[in-house]
Design a protein around this motif. Structure first.
Motif, short mmCIF file in Angstrom:
data_model
loop_
_atom_site.label_atom_id
_atom_site.label_comp_id
_atom_site.label_asym_id
_atom_site.label_seq_id
_atom_site.Cartn_x
_atom_site.Cartn_y
_atom_site.Cartn_z
N ARG A 58 -122.35 48.19 -104.41
CA ARG A 58 -123.53 47.87 -105.24
C ARG A 58 -123.32 48.31 -106.69
O ARG A 58 -122.25 48.08 -107.24
N MET A 59 -124.32 48.94 -107.34
CA MET A 59 -124.18 49.24 -108.75
C MET A 59 -123.08 50.28 -108.98
O MET A 59 -123.17 51.41 -108.51
N GLU A 86 -120.74 43.03 -102.09
CA GLU A 86 -121.89 43.19 -102.99
C GLU A 86 -121.67 44.42 -103.86
O GLU A 86 -122.31 45.46 -103.71
N THR A 87 -120.73 44.30 -104.78
CA THR A 87 -120.46 45.36 -105.76
C THR A 87 -120.66 44.77 -107.15
O THR A 87 -120.05 43.76 -107.49
N TYR A 88 -121.50 45.43 -107.93
CA TYR A 88 -121.85 44.95 -109.27
C TYR A 88 -121.22 45.94 -110.25
O TYR A 88 -121.77 47.01 -110.51
N TYR A 89 -120.06 45.54 -110.78
CA TYR A 89 -119.06 46.44 -111.35
C TYR A 89 -118.90 46.14 -112.82
O TYR A 89 -118.63 44.98 -113.18
N VAL A 96 -121.11 42.66 -116.25
CA VAL A 96 -121.14 43.26 -114.91
C VAL A 96 -120.87 42.16 -113.90
O VAL A 96 -121.46 41.07 -113.97
N SER A 97 -120.01 42.42 -112.96
CA SER A 97 -119.67 41.41 -111.97
C SER A 97 -120.86 41.12 -111.07
O SER A 97 -121.71 41.98 -110.83
N THR A 98 -120.91 39.90 -110.55
CA THR A 98 -121.97 39.53 -109.62
C THR A 98 -121.54 39.74 -108.17
O THR A 98 -122.32 39.51 -107.25
N SER A 99 -120.31 40.18 -107.97
CA SER A 99 -119.78 40.46 -106.63
C SER A 99 -118.44 41.17 -106.80
O SER A 99 -117.91 41.25 -107.91
#
Length: 798
Positions: free
Chosen positions: A586-587, A607-610, A660-663
C-alpha cells in the motif's frame, strides 16, 4: 485437477465482467471476453458505412469494454498494457473458442433463465477438465445447471467476486450439490495464491454470505432510522468508523453500490426465503423505491442519499431528508458516544465505547447491532459452516474491521446476550448453550493460535502456510529486539523481520537505530533480514513534524545529523553481508521507498502505491533516493550504447512531479522497482514470500554488493534539466519555489558541476542530496508546505 489456469473466457462484458477479465489479465491469465451481438448500428458506425455483419460492429460491446478499462479511474488494471491480454469477441462467432480455455466464467444479467440458456450453450463446447463458474450475486448455483449433464455439474460452481474485482478482497466460492471437491480446492487455491483473494466457502443459499448479512444490516439500519427519526448524516456518523465500519458507512455505501442494485439483491432474498419475519426484514422501504422511480440511483446517476451541488463558493454535499425527499445542507454530528468512540484505540474499543455511552446515538447503534448479531448467529450452518467464514466474508466483502462474531466478543458476549434477552429478543439456542458451558467468547487465542466455536467446542482457525502473522509471533515472545519505533522478530528458519510500528510507520531516529541494531543481531544469529510490517500502510515517509520543528528552531546541525543518520543507515543496509529483502505494501512514500531501495530484492504487494514525494513538501529525497535511481540508470547504460541523459530526464520528471505508482507493476514502469523485483497479488503472503527469497539468496551463496563509481551527465546534463524546468515556469505550470527546488534536484541528478561522463562515488551523491535538503529546510515556503501537509493532509503549491 491440479493443472494451472492459463486461459479463461469471461461471458458478459459489463462493469463486472470486464472487471473480472481485467483482474485475470493482471495476474497473467489470457482472457477471451464475449458478449452479445448488437442489433442496431450506432451513428458513428453508419457514417463509416458498416453493416450489422461487420466484425467491428459484432464485437462492439466487448471491444468497447476493453477500451474503457484503460481509461477508468481507479483503474481495473495493474498496468494499462495488460489490456492486451484480453481478446474481445461475441457469443455468436466466438463461443466455440472456449474449447481452448481452462475456465469459463458466466457474468451475464441476474436472470435465472438467461443463465440457464447460456450455460446450456456453453456445455455444447465443454470438454472434460474445463471449469465453469457463475459470478452470480445470489441466484441458485444448482438451479442454473439442473438441466445439464452430471459431468458438467461436477465441474460447475459459483465464484462470486465483489466489485471492483481488482480492489475488493472477497471471493465467495459456492459449490453445487455435485461439484467435485477437488475442483473446489483448486479454485480456492487459485483465488488465494494467484488472484490474491480472501476466499470463503459459501452455501448455495440466497445472496450467499456477505450480501445476505450486509443487506440485512443495511435494511435494519434504514428501518430503525425511519422509526426513530434520525437523519442521513447522523446514521452515517454512527455506522462508520465509530462502529468499526468504512467511512462510507450506510448511505454513502448505498450510493456507491447503486440503489437499484441493492433493491435487486434485497428482493432476491425476499423471494427465496419462507420465514415471514425474515421476509419482513428484507422488505425494501418505500422511500428507497420512490428514489429509484425518480432515477436517484446514487453515484451513477449523480444523486442518491447525497447530492453534490456546485455553488459560487465551491461544491457542497447535500443530504436527503427522507420525509420530504428534499436535499438540505448537512449538519455536523457530535455527541458524547461518538467522541468516546473517536478517542478509543482500535475497532474493538471503539465499538464498545459507542454502545455503552448511553446517549441517543449509542442506543441507535445498539439497536442496529443487536439485530445483526442475532441474525448472523441464526444463519450459521445455513449460509456458511463456520462463524469464522462469516466474519471473514464481512471484513473482506464490506470492509468491516470486525466480523459480527468478533464484534460480539468485543462488546462482551455474556453481558450483551443478557441485555438482548432483557429487551425481549430471542437469542439462538446454540449461543446460549455455549455460554451455559462457561464460555465467555466465540474466539480464544492460545500461544498465538486462534480458535473459534464450532459444534460447542473450540476449533483452530486454519491458516495457509503462506500467511505469517507478526502479531501472533509477538504474542509467542518472538521479539528479539525492539523500541518505540520498530521491532526485530524471529520468523524461524534463520530469518528475522524488522517491523515498523511508529505512528503511520513514519521513519524517525528510533526506527533508524533499530535498523542498525537489527543488522548487528542478524550478522551474529540469522541468515538474513526482511523489512516488512502488517500495518495499514508500509511507511508514509520520514517524520515531517520533527523536521519542521527543527527547521523552525533553526537547528541546522540537528537536521544535518538526522539526514546523515538516515543516509548512513541505508548505506549499511546496502553493504550488509547477509541478504536483505524489503516487502512494501500500500502507501510506501518518500523515506519508505528509500528504506526499500538498498535491499537485495523488493517483493511488493500488487497494491503498492510507491513514490518519492518529497517535492510536494518543498524538499528533495535525501535518504539515497536520488543517488540510487541515478546509479541504476548509469549501470543500465553502462551495459549498452544508450545515452544516459534520457534516463536522467525521466528520473527528474518522476521525482519533480512526485509521481506515485498506481500498483506494484506501475512502480516498475516508473523505474522505482527493478526488473529483478517481484510483485505478489496476495498481500497476506508477502512476508512468507520475502522469507523464502532470503532463504534462496542465502542458500545460493550471498556476496555483498561491491562499492563502485558510476558516471553522471554533469553540468551539460544539468543545463538540460534546468532548461526544461524553466520552460514549465514560463508556461505557468510551476511556481518560483517549484523552480528553485527543481534546480536543486537537477544539480543532484546531474552529479553537480562536473564534466559529463565523470565517475562519482555514492557518498559524493549523498553529500549533494544532504546539502540541497538542508538548504531547502531553511526556505520559508518549504516550511509552509510542510505545515500545510501536516494540517491539511495535502500538498501546497506556493
Amino acid at each position: 485437477m491440479n493443472k494451472s489456469i492459463r486461459k479463461a473466457a469471461v461471458i458478459g462484458s459489463g462493469i463486472m465482467g470486464s472487471g473480472i477479465a481485467a483482474h485475470l489479465a493482471n495476474v497473467g491469465i489470457q482472457c477471451l471476453l464475449l458478449d452479445r451481438v448488437p442489433q442496431v448500428l450506432t451513428d458513428d458506425e453508419v457514417r463509416k458505412g458498416y453493416t450489422l455483419d461487420h466484425p467491428v460492429v459484432r464485437n462492439r460491446f466487448a471491444t468497447g469494454a476493453v477500451e474503457k478499462l484503460s481509461k477508468s479511474t481507479p483503474s481495473p488494471l495493474y498496468d494499462i498494457t495488460f489490456a492486451e491480454r484480453i481478446t474481445p469477441g461475441n457469443l455468436e462467432d466466438h463461443l466455440s473458442q472456449i474449447v481452448d480455455v481452462d475456465w469459463v466464467i458466466e457474468v451475464v444479467v441476474e436472470n435465472l433463465q438467461v443463465k440457464k440458456d447460456l450455460l446450456s450453450n456453453v456445455e455444447r463446447y465443454w470438454k472434460p477438465g474445463m471449469i465453469v463458474s457463475s459470478n452470480t450475486s445470489g441466484i441458485s448455483i444448482h438451479e442454473m445447471v439442473a438441466d445439464c449433464s452430471e459431468a458438467f455439474q461436477r465441474n460447475f460452481l459459483g465464484t462470486h467476486f465483489f466489485n471492483p474485482p481488482r480492489y475488493m478482497k472477497l471471493l465467495e466460492i459456492i459449490p453445487g450439490p455435485l461439484t467435485d471437491p477437488a475442483i473446489v480446492q483448486q479454485m480456492r487455491t487459485l483465488g488465494e495464491k494467484v488472484l490474491g483473494k480472501g476466499v470463503v466457502l459459501a452455501k448455495d443459499t440466497p445472496n450467499f454470505i456477505a450480501n445476505r448479512i450486509g443487506t440485512y444490516g443495511l435494511l435494519i439500519t434504514l428501518q430503525a432510522m425511519v422509526e426513530q427519526g434520525f437523519t442521513v448524516e447522523e446514521v452515517d456518523a454512527v455506522t462508520g468508523p465509530a462502529m468499526g465500519r468504512p467511512k462510507s458507512a450506510t448511505f454513502r455505501t448505498l450510493d456507491i453500490v447503486g440503489l437499484d442494485t441493492f433493491i435487486h439483491v434485497a428482493e432476491n432474498v425476499y423471494a427465496n426465503v419462507t420465514d415471514e419475519m425474515e421476509k419482513a426484514a428484507f422488505t425494501v422501504p418505500e422511500v428507497m423505491s420512490n428514489m429509484v422511480e425518480k432515477g436517484w440511483l446514487g453515484e451513477k446517476s449523480g444523486q442518491g442519499f447525497y447530492l453534490k451541488k456546485k455553488g459560487a463558493s465551491g461544491s457542497e454535499i447535500l443530504s436527503l431528508q427522507l420525509s420530504t425527499l428534499d436535499y438540505v445542507p448537512q449538519k455536523k454530528v457530535t455527541s458524547g458516544s461518538l467522541e468516546a468512540a473517536k478517542l478509543a484505540k482500535g475497532a474493538r474499543a471503539k465499538t464498545k465505547a459507542l454502545i455503552t455511552a448511553g446517549d441517543r446515538y449509542s442506543e441507535f447503534a445498539w439497536n442496529i447491532l443487536k439485530h445483526v448479531l442475532i441474525y448472523s448467529a441464526e444463519k450459521v450452518g445455513e449460509i456458511a459452516d463456520s462463524i469464522n467464514e462469516i466474519d471473514e466474508a464481512m471484513k473482506w466483502g464490506f470492509n468491516w474491521e470486525l466480523g459480527p462474531f468478533e464484534t460480539w466478543d468485543a462488546i462482551g458476549l455474556v453481558k450483551s446476550v443478557g441485555r438482548m434477552e432483557k429487551e425481549g429478543l430471542s437469542v439462538p439456542t446454540w449461543v446460549k448453550e455455549w455460554i451455559a458451558q462457561g464460555n465467555q467468547s466465540f474466539y480464544q487465542k492460545e500461544n498465538g493460535t486462534l480458535y473459534y466455536v464450532s459444534e460447542q467446542s473450540y476449533k483452530q482457525v486454519e491458516q495457509p502456510t503462506e500467511i505469517i502473522s507478526l502479531r501472533s509471533l509477538k504474542e509467542q515472545n518472538k521479539i528479539v529486539k525492539g523500541n518505540e519505533g520498530a521491532s526485530l522478530i524471529d520468523l524461524g528458519d534463520g530469518v528475522a523481520c524488522l517491523e515498523f510500528h511508529s505512528p503511520n510507520n513514519a521513519i524517525g531516529a528510533d526506527i533508524l537505530m533499530m535498523i542498525q541494531h537489527s543488522l548487528e543481531e542478524v550478522r551474529s544469529n540469522f541468515e538474513g533480514l526482511i523489512i516488512a510490517n502488517q500495518g495499514r500502510n508500509f511507511c508514509v515517509g520520514a517524520n515531517i513534524m520533527l523536521l519542521l520543528m527543527e527547521a523552525q528552531d533553526e537547528e541546522w546541525d540537528e537536521i544535518d545529523s538526522i539526514i546523515r543518520m538516515f543516509q548512513n543507515t541505508m548505506y549499511k543496509v546496502k553493504r550488509f553481508d547477509k541478504p536483505v529483502v524489503a516487502a512494501p505494501h500500500r502507501m510506501t512514500l518518500g523515506g519508505g521507498v528509500e528504506a526499500c531501495m538498498p535491499a537485495d530484492q523488493v517483493i511488493a504487494a500488487a497494491e503498492t502505491y510507491y513514490g518519492l514525494v518529497e517535492f510536494g513538501v518543498g524538499l528533495i529525497p535525501a535518504g539515497g533516493g536520488c543517488k540510487e535511481l541515478t546509479m541504476r540508470a548509469s549501470q543500465h547504460v553502462g551495459n549498452t550504447d544508450a545515452d544516459l541523459q534520457p534516463y536522467i530526464n525521466h528520473i527528474f520528471e518522476t521525482i519533480g512531479m512526485a509521481k506515485v505508482s498506481t500498483s506494484g507493476h506501475d512502480a516498475k514502469r516508473l523505474g522505482y522497482l527493478r526488473s529483478s523485483d517481484r510483485i505478489i497479488a496476495n498481500q497476506d503472503h508477502l512476508i512468507y514470500e520475502a522469507k523464502q527469497s532470503v532463504l534462496r539468496i542465502s542458500k545460493a551463496g550471498y556476496e555483498p554488493i561491491p562499492q563502485e563509481r558510476f558516471q553522471v551527465v554533469g553540468s551539460e546534463g544539468k543545463a538540460v534539466l534546468q532548461l526544461g524546468a524553466l520552460g514549465m515556469r514560463e508556461s505557468g505550470y510551476i511556481s518560483d519555489h517549484d523552480l528553485l527546488i527543481a534546480k536543486k534536484l537537477a544539480h543532484i541528478l546531474a552529479g553537480g558541476d562536473v564534466p559529463a561522463g565523470t565517475l562519482v562515488s555514492e557518498q559524493y551523491m549523498l553529500d549533494l542530496e544532504r546539502e540541497a535538503f538542508l538548504s531547502l529546510c531553511g526556505e520559508p515556503k518549504t516550511q509552509q508546505r510542510m505545515h500545510h501537509m501536516l494540517t491539511k493532509g495535502k500538498a501546497l503549491r506556493n
